[in-house]
Design a protein around this motif. Structure first.
Motif, PDB file in Angstrom:
ATOM      1  N   GLN A 226      17.988  18.941  -5.800  1.00  0.00           N
ATOM      2  CA  GLN A 226      17.822  20.342  -5.428  1.00  0.00           C
ATOM      3  C   GLN A 226      18.220  20.520  -3.965  1.00  0.00           C
ATOM      4  O   GLN A 226      17.679  19.855  -3.075  1.00  0.00           O
ATOM      5  CB  GLN A 226      16.367  20.773  -5.625  1.00  0.00           C
ATOM      6  CG  GLN A 226      16.093  22.214  -5.247  1.00  0.00           C
ATOM      7  CD  GLN A 226      14.642  22.595  -5.429  1.00  0.00           C
ATOM      8  OE1 GLN A 226      13.832  21.803  -5.904  1.00  0.00           O
ATOM      9  NE2 GLN A 226      14.301  23.809  -5.060  1.00  0.00           N
ATOM     10  N   ALA A 227      19.185  21.420  -3.717  1.00  0.00           N
ATOM     11  CA  ALA A 227      19.573  21.720  -2.336  1.00  0.00           C
ATOM     12  C   ALA A 227      18.419  22.430  -1.639  1.00  0.00           C
ATOM     13  O   ALA A 227      17.795  23.323  -2.211  1.00  0.00           O
ATOM     14  CB  ALA A 227      20.819  22.598  -2.321  1.00  0.00           C
ATOM     15  N   HIS A 228      18.127  22.014  -0.403  1.00  0.00           N
ATOM     16  CA  HIS A 228      17.053  22.694   0.316  1.00  0.00           C
ATOM     17  C   HIS A 228      17.394  22.963   1.779  1.00  0.00           C
ATOM     18  O   HIS A 228      16.549  23.432   2.543  1.00  0.00           O
ATOM     19  CB  HIS A 228      15.736  21.915   0.209  1.00  0.00           C
ATOM     20  CG  HIS A 228      15.689  20.647   1.022  1.00  0.00           C
ATOM     21  ND1 HIS A 228      14.878  20.495   2.116  1.00  0.00           N
ATOM     22  CD2 HIS A 228      16.348  19.465   0.880  1.00  0.00           C
ATOM     23  CE1 HIS A 228      15.031  19.286   2.629  1.00  0.00           C
ATOM     24  NE2 HIS A 228      15.914  18.641   1.884  1.00  0.00           N
ATOM     25  N   GLY A 229      18.647  22.718   2.179  1.00  0.00           N
ATOM     26  CA  GLY A 229      19.035  23.033   3.544  1.00  0.00           C
ATOM     27  C   GLY A 229      20.391  22.463   3.888  1.00  0.00           C
ATOM     28  O   GLY A 229      21.074  21.863   3.038  1.00  0.00           O
ATOM     29  N   VAL A 230      20.782  22.647   5.149  1.00  0.00           N
ATOM     30  CA  VAL A 230      22.052  22.110   5.652  1.00  0.00           C
ATOM     31  C   VAL A 230      21.841  21.590   7.067  1.00  0.00           C
ATOM     32  O   VAL A 230      20.947  22.048   7.793  1.00  0.00           O
ATOM     33  CB  VAL A 230      23.184  23.159   5.653  1.00  0.00           C
ATOM     34  CG1 VAL A 230      23.422  23.735   4.275  1.00  0.00           C
ATOM     35  CG2 VAL A 230      22.906  24.277   6.656  1.00  0.00           C
TER      36      VAL A 230
END
Length: 581
Positions: A250-254
């Motif tokens: 799950q993507a949660h930031g950069v």
């Protein structure tokens, strides 16, 4: 839909209309006063948003502007602002930005493994800041095949066109090309229209009547200033993923770096509707996925990149529409023009044209010669693999020694629909500022080559047509023009011909780009029909990297439309979710 959700959507539409009114979206060339655009050096070390969009280009700007009306949005752009840069804003300076090879240029040059010199944007507004300005929609068949909602597509195009699209001023040379196309049988005459219709038409342009460019960055005027933060010179190095305690990544930031090399981290706010959206273009989007651990496992392993998801289709299906052109010196002066007319043929080739003495030049650099200049890498006088820096320098030097009359004329070009031929993209380093390696395999499929030949045969008919006759030296055959175009620049003047060549060989030897490359994150292979990355939560890709075929004759209108279209769909989903709570 519940009444509460209906009221929310209704109120959102009022906000959009109010934004349009109060931000004064007009044809003015003055730089807008965007209070929400900042240099990334001003960003905090850590921040939180509902949506993080990577890439403030042709899709990213309209997407961010739309989402800002019911969410907090961070838009990260690796380049600077287009405003105040006359090389971007003025039609008369076209070519200057593309020929700028400095580290701060809005255009970053890359050379495909095929040997064709190309460019990628690094500026707010993306490719709409660098292109020749032609504005035209995708055809209804394209919309149907992709599965888009045609009503929302139409509304989204109008939303874009109210800000950036104009009817071009048709003058003598472009009129002669149009009438020559009609006499060559590319009928009917569809007049001025944004629509994609077989026959000959005058399309739109993002240059207004004063020759000022209007880019996707202007669409940020629609944004809710309280809901958006745009950071310039912000290079995203990695998407951050949760992999523990979740069913799938799950993507949660950069993580991004500013111009001074300082690291920053932006996280998604908690909530099922928060997302990272990649809109970094056909090179940048697959490149960033790979750098973040999403791509072919063996390839990522060779760069010691920790694998998040083995996705062998990332970087596959790369395409670039090959362009071939014929230069026609004119006995009469011609206007300065970029693409205005297009012949949409029944056999899959598009015919366009550009003209003008010292076209695309300036007082200090009068020989840029716009779309077909060795200064911007468009060198057709030697085959692709021979387009070395030395060959470019020699061509530029020879061009500088030509008399002014050699630049009195224009190009008629053809490019093929699709194309069918495909290639691939791979990393060359771990630095996101470096270009990846990309191969397009021009004319690998015989049908692409046949379309090129038929396109050149159509150009021949246009050149020999009665309407175009006054702009062609009567003693020069099309065969001679082909040889002049495919030989050293000193032969631009009409004085002799060189050895003959077949049209098939001419296509291969003189192939150039028209900067419409796409693919690498294809729908059904890397993303689903909602542009969500397959196998990963909270991550989408929304840009031209998802296209199997370039839409219409020129893609920028559809890429801007897609940003708006998906922004509306994502917001509707978000609002409905809020209404159920």
């Amino acid at each position: 839909m519940s009444k509460s959700v209906g009221r929310l959507i209704g109120w959102w539409r009022v906000l959009v209309a109010a934004s349009f009114f109060f931000h004064g979206l007009s044809s003015s060339d003055k730089a807008p006063n965007y209070s929400f655009v900042h240099n990334a050096t001003t960003a905090p070390t850590t921040s939180y948003y509902d949506y993080i969009i990577v890439g403030g280009g042709t899709a990213g700007c309209p997407l961010a502007a739309t989402l800002s009306h019911n969410a907090t949005v961070l838009l990260l752009e690796r380049g600077g602002s287009p405003y105040g840069n006359s090389n971007i804003t003025l039609l008369s300076s076209f070519g200057s930005a593309l020929s700028d090879l400095s580290p701060t240029s809005p255009s970053q040059r890359f050379i495909s493994e095929d040997g064709v010199i190309n460019a990628r944007a690094r500026v707010l507004g993306g490719g709409s800041c660098l292109n020749a300005g032609f504005y035209t929609r995708a055809g209804p068949g394209y919309v149907r095949d992709v599965g888009w909602d045609s009503r929302l597509v139409n509304e989204s195009y109008h939303w874009v066109e109210d800000v950036v699209a104009f009817e071009p001023p048709m003058r003598e040379w472009q009129t002669a090309v149009r009438d020559g196309l009609l006499q060559a049988g590319i009928v009917p005459n569809n007049g001025f229209t944004y629509d994609h219709i077989n026959g000959t038409k005058v399309g739109g342009t993002i240059f207004d009547r004063d020759g000022n460019r209007h880019t996707a960055a202007n669409l940020l005027g629609y944004a809710n200033p309280q809901g958006i933060n745009v950071l310039l010179h912000a290079t995203v190095h990695k998407i951050l993923f949760k992999t523990k305690g979740v069913a799938r990544p799950q993507a949660h930031g950069v993580r991004f770096v500013d111009a001074q090399g300082v690291r920053h981290t932006a996280y998604l706010k908690s909530g099922s509707k928060s997302e990272v959206i990649i809109s970094a273009g056909a090179l940048g989007s697959p490149q960033l996925l790979m750098l973040s651990g999403v791509g072919p496992a063996d390839h990522l392993k060779s760069y010691n990149i920790s694998l998040v998801l083995d996705q062998p289709m990332v970087g596959q299906g790369m395409r670039d529409n090959p362009m071939n052109a014929i230069y026609i010196p004119s006995p009469l002066p011609v206007e300065v023009s970029l693409i205005q007319v297009v012949g949409i043929t029944p056999f899959g080739s598009y015919i366009e044209a550009a003209s003008g003495e010292n076209f695309g030049g300036s007082n200090t650099h009068p020989r840029d010669f716009g779309m077909l200049s060795p200064k911007i890498g468009q060198l057709s006088v030697v085959p692709p693999k021979q387009r070395t820096p030395e060959a470019l320098a020699e061509a530029i030097e020879q061009m500088s020694n030509l008399p002014d009359i050699a630049f009195q004329g224009g190009f008629i070009l053809e490019k093929i629909m699709g194309p069918i031929s495909t290639g691939h993209l791979e990393l060359q380093s771990l630095n996101p500022n470096d270009n990846p390696s990309v191969t397009f395999n021009y004319f690998q499929e015989p049908e692409d080559l046949q379309r090129c030949v038929q396109g050149l045969q159509t150009i021949e008919k246009v050149i020999e047509s009665q309407p175009f006759s006054k702009f062609k030296y009567q003693g020069i055959s099309v065969h001679t023009l082909l040889n002049m175009t495919a030989s050293t620049p000193v032969n631009l003047l009409p004085h002799h011909a060189n050895v003959s060549t077949s049209l098939e060989q001419f296509c291969k030897d003189t192939v150039m780009t028209i900067w419409h490359y796409h693919g690498g994150c294809l729908v059904g292979r890397v993303v689903d029909s909602d542009y969500k990355v397959i196998g990963i939560d909270s991550l989408r890709v929304i840009d031209g990297s998802t296209f199997y075929y370039s839409p219409g004759t020129n893609p920028q209108a559809t890429v801007m439309m897609l940003g708006r279209y998906m922004g509306v769909r994502i917001l509707r989903d978000r609002l409905e979710s809020q209404g159920k709570k």
